[in-house]
Scaffold this motif. Structure first.
Motif, PDB file in Angstrom:
ATOM      1  N   ILE A 114      -0.083  12.192  -6.773  1.00 29.63           N
ATOM      2  CA  ILE A 114       0.362  10.681  -6.721  1.00 29.63           C
ATOM      3  C   ILE A 114      -0.695   9.823  -7.459  1.00 29.63           C
ATOM      4  O   ILE A 114      -1.863   9.899  -7.075  1.00 29.63           O
ATOM      5  N   ALA A 115      -0.251   9.060  -8.332  1.00 33.24           N
ATOM      6  CA  ALA A 115      -0.964   8.132  -9.280  1.00 33.24           C
ATOM      7  C   ALA A 115      -0.717   6.831  -8.871  1.00 33.24           C
ATOM      8  O   ALA A 115       0.467   6.448  -8.797  1.00 33.24           O
ATOM      9  N   VAL A 116      -1.690   5.787  -8.870  1.00 31.39           N
ATOM     10  CA  VAL A 116      -1.291   4.526  -8.582  1.00 31.39           C
ATOM     11  C   VAL A 116      -2.467   3.943  -9.632  1.00 31.39           C
ATOM     12  O   VAL A 116      -3.145   4.348 -10.412  1.00 31.39           O
ATOM     13  N   LYS A 117      -1.947   2.573 -10.091  1.00 31.50           N
ATOM     14  CA  LYS A 117      -2.692   1.762 -10.809  1.00 31.50           C
ATOM     15  C   LYS A 117      -4.125   1.697 -10.556  1.00 31.50           C
ATOM     16  O   LYS A 117      -4.238   1.540  -9.352  1.00 31.50           O
ATOM     17  N   LYS A 118      -4.999   1.602 -11.415  1.00 27.99           N
ATOM     18  CA  LYS A 118      -6.426   1.629 -10.965  1.00 27.99           C
ATOM     19  C   LYS A 118      -6.902   0.494 -10.201  1.00 27.99           C
ATOM     20  O   LYS A 118      -7.645   0.916  -9.060  1.00 27.99           O
ATOM     21  N   ASP A 119      -6.292  -0.859 -10.219  1.00 35.27           N
ATOM     22  CA  ASP A 119      -6.622  -1.812  -9.214  1.00 35.27           C
ATOM     23  C   ASP A 119      -5.611  -1.834  -8.125  1.00 35.27           C
ATOM     24  O   ASP A 119      -5.843  -2.842  -7.507  1.00 35.27           O
ATOM     25  N   SER A 120      -4.693  -0.816  -7.917  1.00 30.95           N
ATOM     26  CA  SER A 120      -3.850  -1.343  -6.941  1.00 30.95           C
ATOM     27  C   SER A 120      -4.737  -0.986  -5.498  1.00 30.95           C
ATOM     28  O   SER A 120      -5.592  -0.350  -5.299  1.00 30.95           O
ATOM     29  N   ALA A 121      -3.982  -1.786  -4.666  1.00 31.73           N
ATOM     30  CA  ALA A 121      -4.252  -1.751  -3.237  1.00 31.73           C
ATOM     31  C   ALA A 121      -4.109  -0.514  -2.560  1.00 31.73           C
ATOM     32  O   ALA A 121      -4.442  -0.330  -1.423  1.00 31.73           O
ATOM     33  N   ILE A 122      -2.971   0.335  -3.046  1.00 32.95           N
ATOM     34  CA  ILE A 122      -2.598   1.655  -2.353  1.00 32.95           C
ATOM     35  C   ILE A 122      -3.566   2.487  -2.267  1.00 32.95           C
ATOM     36  O   ILE A 122      -4.242   2.894  -3.376  1.00 32.95           O
TER      37      ILE A 122
END
Length: 354
Positions: free
Chosen positions: A120-128
């Motif tokens: 699973i990838a999220v944006k680098k600055d994501s709060a996830i």
């Protein structure tokens, strides 16, 4: 597990054996768009088999051609081709094959092509930070493909279902584009997501190395009517692919094999990261041993639990590894891949090397 007697017995007693001429061409469907132009199979035994024309060599004396057909529509498109008898063999993931078999396709699983992990990838600055943080977020994946079952399992681990998220049905290329444009909060995928991390476009919050039971399986299957009509051809196709799997697994070929797998944005280092210290020999065993069979049995159970299929599948009848076992004998590789137990350890008494 042995659904039928050995291929020689099939050849002697099949009602098709003496009535039908040999096919002029065999059609092998691959559940992806392939790499390059013209497309080619890039990874695993299929890549080596196509690169070295191993299936073509097996069938050359009978002037049988091999047609490699790549499906951008992945597993669901392969199922449609099997249903309409447009292909004879298929390289496919676990869930699409399970869906097809449950829907009435009549196929046989011939040999495993290996296992792969999900990420699973999220944006680098994501709060996830965790799976449970995906509640209410927007994701996309290609429904009906083998990533679908992985997504369902991963969400379930975090106490979620698809209903807890906004889900769009997009293929991998469209999903990647939507993620990069900011339309998705998270992206499910394979080792292709390493490239996003390398570029600083994403960070990975989860992978199935921590949950080995969540790995995705791939395999070669054959249309049952074809196998009944042409048991000798089926045997020779499987034998060619076992040769390719053995070539892949030899330690002296590792760098060459990894270089041949590296295509586009996927590098040798990405494959080594995916392997996580395991050898190619361990990663790509053709055996339907206790471990692999258990994974398929669980995949069928999970597909029913997540309502991806409505009826059960008799796995012991679906798997026909008689052609594989005969190939291992013919190539003197009976002890090359040790069978694994349910915990992915060599079975007691198994030979671990030659």
């Amino acid at each position: 597990m042995l659904r039928f007697a050995l291929p020689l017995i099939l050849l002697l007693f099949s009602p098709f054996s003496f009535a039908d001429p040999l096919p002029e061409v065999i059609r092998l469907g691959i559940a992806n768009a392939g790499a390059g132009s013209p497309p080619r199979a890039a990874i695993g035994p299929l890549g080596i088999a196509q690169q070295h024309q191993l299936i073509e060599q097996e069938l050359a004396n009978d002037n049988i051609k091999v047609q490699w057909i790549f499906f951008k529509g992945a597993g669901p498109a392969v199922n449609e081709a099997l249903s309409s008898r447009q292909i004879d063999f298929a390289a496919q993931g676990d869930l699409p094959s399970i869906i097809g078999q449950a829907a009435g396709l009549n196929t046989r699983l011939l040999m495993s092509l290996g296992k792969s992990h999900s990420y699973i990838a999220v944006k680098k600055d994501s709060a996830i930070q965790t799976i449970s943080d995906l509640r209410g977020k927007t994701i996309a994946f290609h429904k009906g493909t083998n990533i679908h079952l992985g997504v369902s399992r991963i969400l379930n681990k975090g106490g979620l279902t698809e209903r807890d998220l906004k889900v769009f049905n997009l293929d991998s290329a469209a999903s990647l584009s939507a993620f990069l444009s900011g339309d998705l909060d998270a992206l499910f995928g394979g080792l292709n997501l390493f490239r996003l991390e390398d570029l600083g476009s994403a960070r990975l919050i989860y992978d199935t190395h921590q949950d080995p039971a969540f790995v995705r399986q791939t395999h070669i299957l054959v249309d049952d009517t074809f196998a009944q009509r042409y048991p000798d051809i089926t045997q020779r196709v499987v034998q060619a692919l076992v040769r390719a799997a053995h070539y892949n697994a030899l330690e002296e070929h590792e760098e060459e094999v990894l270089q041949s797998w590296a295509t586009g944005s996927i590098t040798v280092d990405h494959f080594k990261r995916e392997l996580a210290g395991a050898s190619i020999r361990e990663k790509i065993s053709p055996l339907f041993d206790t471990y692999t069979t258990g994974l398929y049995r669980q995949s069928i159970a999970d597909a029913r639990e997540f309502r991806l299929i409505r009826r059960n599948i008799d796995l012991d009848r679906w798997i026909d590894d008689s052609f594989l076992q005969q190939s291992l004998v013919n190539l003197q590789l009976e002890d090359y891949w040790p069978p694994l137990d349910q915990n992915s350890h060599p079975e007691t008494g198994a030979v671990t090397g030659l």
